[in-house]
Design an enzyme around this catalytic site. Sequence first.
Site, mmCIF file in Angstrom:
data_model
loop_
_atom_site.group_PDB
_atom_site.id
_atom_site.type_symbol
_atom_site.label_atom_id
_atom_site.label_comp_id
_atom_site.label_asym_id
_atom_site.label_seq_id
_atom_site.Cartn_x
_atom_site.Cartn_y
_atom_site.Cartn_z
ATOM 1 N N GLU A 33 36.695 66.424 42.262
ATOM 2 C CA GLU A 33 37.487 67.492 43.270
ATOM 3 C C GLU A 33 37.950 66.745 44.375
ATOM 4 O O GLU A 33 39.034 66.595 45.118
ATOM 5 C CB GLU A 33 37.058 68.768 43.342
ATOM 6 C CG GLU A 33 37.032 69.524 41.828
ATOM 7 C CD GLU A 33 35.564 68.990 40.941
ATOM 8 O OE1 GLU A 33 34.911 68.348 41.522
ATOM 9 O OE2 GLU A 33 35.367 69.684 40.108
ATOM 10 N N ASP A 49 38.337 74.167 28.146
ATOM 11 C CA ASP A 49 37.135 74.959 27.794
ATOM 12 C C ASP A 49 36.901 76.240 28.843
ATOM 13 O O ASP A 49 36.159 77.104 28.687
ATOM 14 C CB ASP A 49 35.980 74.164 27.862
ATOM 15 C CG ASP A 49 35.533 73.263 29.051
ATOM 16 O OD1 ASP A 49 36.461 73.278 29.941
ATOM 17 O OD2 ASP A 49 34.285 73.160 29.158
HETATM 18 N N1 UDP Z 1 37.703 65.856 28.030
HETATM 19 C C1 UDP Z 1 38.272 64.713 27.717
HETATM 20 N N2 UDP Z 1 37.508 63.704 27.232
HETATM 21 C C2 UDP Z 1 36.090 63.872 26.633
HETATM 22 C C3 UDP Z 1 35.304 64.796 27.333
HETATM 23 C C4 UDP Z 1 35.997 65.840 28.014
HETATM 24 O O1 UDP Z 1 39.307 64.466 27.720
HETATM 25 O O2 UDP Z 1 35.636 62.506 26.282
HETATM 26 C C5 UDP Z 1 38.339 66.945 28.651
HETATM 27 C C6 UDP Z 1 37.925 68.366 28.238
HETATM 28 O O3 UDP Z 1 38.782 68.725 27.130
HETATM 29 C C7 UDP Z 1 38.240 69.078 29.388
HETATM 30 C C8 UDP Z 1 37.935 68.260 30.662
HETATM 31 O O4 UDP Z 1 37.932 66.941 30.137
HETATM 32 O O5 UDP Z 1 39.508 69.886 29.634
HETATM 33 C C9 UDP Z 1 36.607 68.446 31.259
HETATM 34 O O6 UDP Z 1 35.617 68.107 30.579
HETATM 35 P P1 UDP Z 1 34.313 69.192 30.439
HETATM 36 O O7 UDP Z 1 34.737 70.508 30.029
HETATM 37 O O8 UDP Z 1 33.445 68.567 29.087
HETATM 38 O O9 UDP Z 1 33.751 68.619 31.602
HETATM 39 P P2 UDP Z 1 32.844 69.827 32.678
HETATM 40 O O10 UDP Z 1 33.588 71.257 32.593
HETATM 41 O O11 UDP Z 1 31.367 69.838 32.020
HETATM 42 O O12 UDP Z 1 32.906 69.009 33.946
HETATM 43 MN MN MN Z 2 34.321 72.418 31.334
#
Ligand code: UDP
Ligand code: MN
Length: 251
Positions: free
Chosen positions: A201, A115
Amino acid sequence: NLPTVFVITPTFKRFVQKAELTRVYQALKPVKNLHWIVVEDAINKTDLVANFLRTSGLKHTHLNVRTPDILRRHRNEMRRMKPRGVVQRNLGVQWLRENIDPHRTSGVIYFADDDNTYDSKIFDEMRWIRGVGVWPVAFTGAARWAGPLCKNGKVVGFHAKWGRFRPFPIDMAAFAVNLRKLLIDFPNAKFVAVEKPGMLESSLLSQITKVEQLEPVTPNCSKVYVWHTRTETPRDSILGEKQLIKKGMPS
Ligand code: UDP
Ligand code: MN
């Protein structure tokens, strides 16, 4: 020989998935010596992702692992308490350990969520990282940008409005690791999911490096090449359109 950039991307099925993958793919496409490892959060690989990767023309590996139930966010749980994409990123690293010989291949590993928005330039900057390299990311840490403050090739502090308590107060998209570090020096290092926001991280980085050892990139952390964008979920009208899919909706 140009070091390879290994990009590990967790992804999961939702309406905007193909749009997200398209944006990431377009950033990766002009980059030389790049290998995209896409890990689906799913019991089975989907045709959508398989077809997408096949037609992308990129060097790629398609993997899948479903997030175990204990790590999934359940109704009423705060979203920040459960880090996402953890087992997927670890599987990507595991695949590299089993399939790439770090004595023959030089490169770096980067964890690129589907994203975010990436400027292609970041991949040519991270390619030369020898240990762990860092740079700023926009729209994280409750600030316009968050990440390392750098001076004369050293990290001298961090900028963030939130999460200063973290050992490494940087975003997932703000660092890359030399292949040898994760394959030779620290063959057991991995992400550990803890129920404390923003610690994912640090869970990996504290196993493999120290703040004083971080290498500033972009250069000297002077440019934003990654934006922590989040795509809005389309609503309403789309949800009632299931029957159209059967009648041959464009895909
Ligand atoms: N993701 C996943 N399974 C889920 C939710 C998210 O594999 O149930 C993936 C998502 O596509 C992204 C990464 O994990 O590449 C981080 O997720 P997200 O962007 O929702 O997290 P944030 O940026 O809010 O920490
Ligand atoms: Mn994200």
